[in-house]
Design an enzyme around this catalytic site. Structure first.
Site, PDB file in Angstrom:
ATOM      1  N   LYS A 184     -66.525  -1.088 -33.682  1.00  0.00           N
ATOM      2  CA  LYS A 184     -66.474  -1.412 -35.120  1.00  0.00           C
ATOM      3  C   LYS A 184     -65.034  -1.210 -35.624  1.00  0.00           C
ATOM      4  O   LYS A 184     -64.100  -1.499 -34.902  1.00  0.00           O
ATOM      5  CB  LYS A 184     -67.509  -0.577 -35.891  1.00  0.00           C
ATOM      6  CG  LYS A 184     -68.889  -0.687 -35.235  1.00  0.00           C
ATOM      7  CD  LYS A 184     -69.997  -0.040 -36.010  1.00  0.00           C
ATOM      8  CE  LYS A 184     -71.300  -0.199 -35.238  1.00  0.00           C
ATOM      9  NZ  LYS A 184     -72.453   0.357 -35.916  1.00  0.00           N
ATOM     10  N   HIS A 199     -74.319  -9.263 -35.996  1.00  0.00           N
ATOM     11  CA  HIS A 199     -74.536  -7.831 -36.230  1.00  0.00           C
ATOM     12  C   HIS A 199     -74.988  -7.621 -37.679  1.00  0.00           C
ATOM     13  O   HIS A 199     -74.475  -8.264 -38.583  1.00  0.00           O
ATOM     14  CB  HIS A 199     -73.249  -7.048 -35.943  1.00  0.00           C
ATOM     15  CG  HIS A 199     -73.495  -5.577 -35.840  1.00  0.00           C
ATOM     16  ND1 HIS A 199     -73.705  -4.794 -36.954  1.00  0.00           N
ATOM     17  CD2 HIS A 199     -73.601  -4.759 -34.766  1.00  0.00           C
ATOM     18  CE1 HIS A 199     -73.930  -3.551 -36.561  1.00  0.00           C
ATOM     19  NE2 HIS A 199     -73.872  -3.500 -35.240  1.00  0.00           N
ATOM     20  N   SER A 249     -78.499   3.908 -32.326  1.00  0.00           N
ATOM     21  CA  SER A 249     -78.554   5.341 -32.012  1.00  0.00           C
ATOM     22  C   SER A 249     -78.823   5.631 -30.534  1.00  0.00           C
ATOM     23  O   SER A 249     -79.424   6.654 -30.196  1.00  0.00           O
ATOM     24  CB  SER A 249     -79.585   6.053 -32.892  1.00  0.00           C
ATOM     25  OG  SER A 249     -79.208   5.965 -34.247  1.00  0.00           O
ATOM     26  N   GLU A 304     -81.486  -4.817 -32.251  1.00  0.00           N
ATOM     27  CA  GLU A 304     -80.947  -3.663 -32.967  1.00  0.00           C
ATOM     28  C   GLU A 304     -81.721  -3.461 -34.275  1.00  0.00           C
ATOM     29  O   GLU A 304     -81.400  -4.106 -35.283  1.00  0.00           O
ATOM     30  CB  GLU A 304     -79.473  -3.894 -33.318  1.00  0.00           C
ATOM     31  CG  GLU A 304     -78.562  -4.035 -32.120  1.00  0.00           C
ATOM     32  CD  GLU A 304     -77.144  -3.575 -32.450  1.00  0.00           C
ATOM     33  OE1 GLU A 304     -76.630  -2.730 -31.714  1.00  0.00           O
ATOM     34  OE2 GLU A 304     -76.568  -4.030 -33.446  1.00  0.00           O
TER      35      GLU A 304
END
Ligand code: PGA
Length: 257
Positions: free
Chosen positions: A11, A97, A215, A169
């Protein structure tokens, strides 16, 4: 047999020096080259460092872009095109994303254009799909993922789709430390694979890579990565800590033996 992918999504983190130190540490892993046939390790750093990190890694670690614009060139201040990243030998990009969707208003229509733009330059896509917690609690998560794929990836031909990796995700799991149980993740990956089966047939369905993100860390990696339909991970926070990232790679290596 499908290979595995362990991908770090940095990121908007790390300066040039910090990025170089991390990659130097990663390249010290002697077995990196040996496992490459079965496990692809990748890092998605910020744009300015793609070129230098790519040159450092040669082909030992995939260096991946975090985004591209959907046009080749033009008056798009601040944007970077597929053509530009290809010109520095980058051949993989993360698209879809949830942070891009939420904070930069990327829609499925734009994402489809971006996917096609990447494929035009022979750049593989890691395409992210995921539901909110509300959607999961309302038992709507399977439909949401199906819609996201139908609006984007399922417009691709059988040939084009072979250049895609799907990253499941759950939005609520990203950066939160809270994630679905491994059986729930496996269930979603199996569901996604079945959607590919219906859309493209058994060969593509059994070969498509579906990785998990949200996570994922060295403590839960073994349980998650050992699931049948989970072909690796897209890792945010834990990919910024070298020993965490290496531990996840090690779990993946042990599981694929
Ligand atoms: P996380 O991020 O591992 O920090 O949850 C994953 C991602 O955003 O791809």
């Amino acid at each position: 047999m499908r290979g595995k992918f362990i991908i770090g999504n940095w990121k908007m983190n790390y300066s040039l020096d910090e990025s170089i130190v991390f990659i130097q540490e990663l390249l010290k892993i002697e077995y990196l080259k040996d496992v490459q046939r079965t496990i692809q390790i990748g890092i998605a750093p910020s744009y300015p460092f793609l070129d230098i990190l790519k040159k450092m890694c040669k082909n030992a670690v995939l260096i991946i872009a975090q985004n591209i614009h959907h046009h080749d060139s033009g008056s798009y201040t601040g944007e970077v095109s597929a053509k530009m990243i290809k010109s520095i030998d980058i051949d993989m990009v993360i698209l879809g994303h949830s942070e891009r969707k939420e904070k930069f208003y990327e829609t499925d229509d734009i994402l489809l254009k971006k996917i096609l733009q990447a494929l035009k330059y022979d750049i593989k896509c890691i395409f992210c799909v995921g539901e909110t917690l509300l959607q999961r609690n309302n038992n709507n998560h399977f439909n949401i993922i199906k819609d996201q794929l139908q609006n984007t990836i399922f417009h691709l031909s059988s040939k084009e789709v072979q250049s895609v990796i799907i990253a499941y995700e759950p939005i609520w799991a990203i950066g939160s430390g809270t994630l679905p149980q491994e059986s729930q993740i496996q269930k979603m990956h199996y569901y996604i694979r079945n959607l590919f089966l219906k859309q493209y047939g058994s060969l593509i369905a059994s070969n498509i890579n579906i990785i998990y993100g949200g996570s994922l860390n060295s403590s839960n990696a073994k349980k998650i990565l050992s699931q049948q339909d989970i072909d690796g991970g897209l890792i945010g926070n834990a990919s910024l800590i070298i020993h965490e990232f290496i531990n996840i790679i090690n779990h993946c290596i042990k599981l694929s033996k």
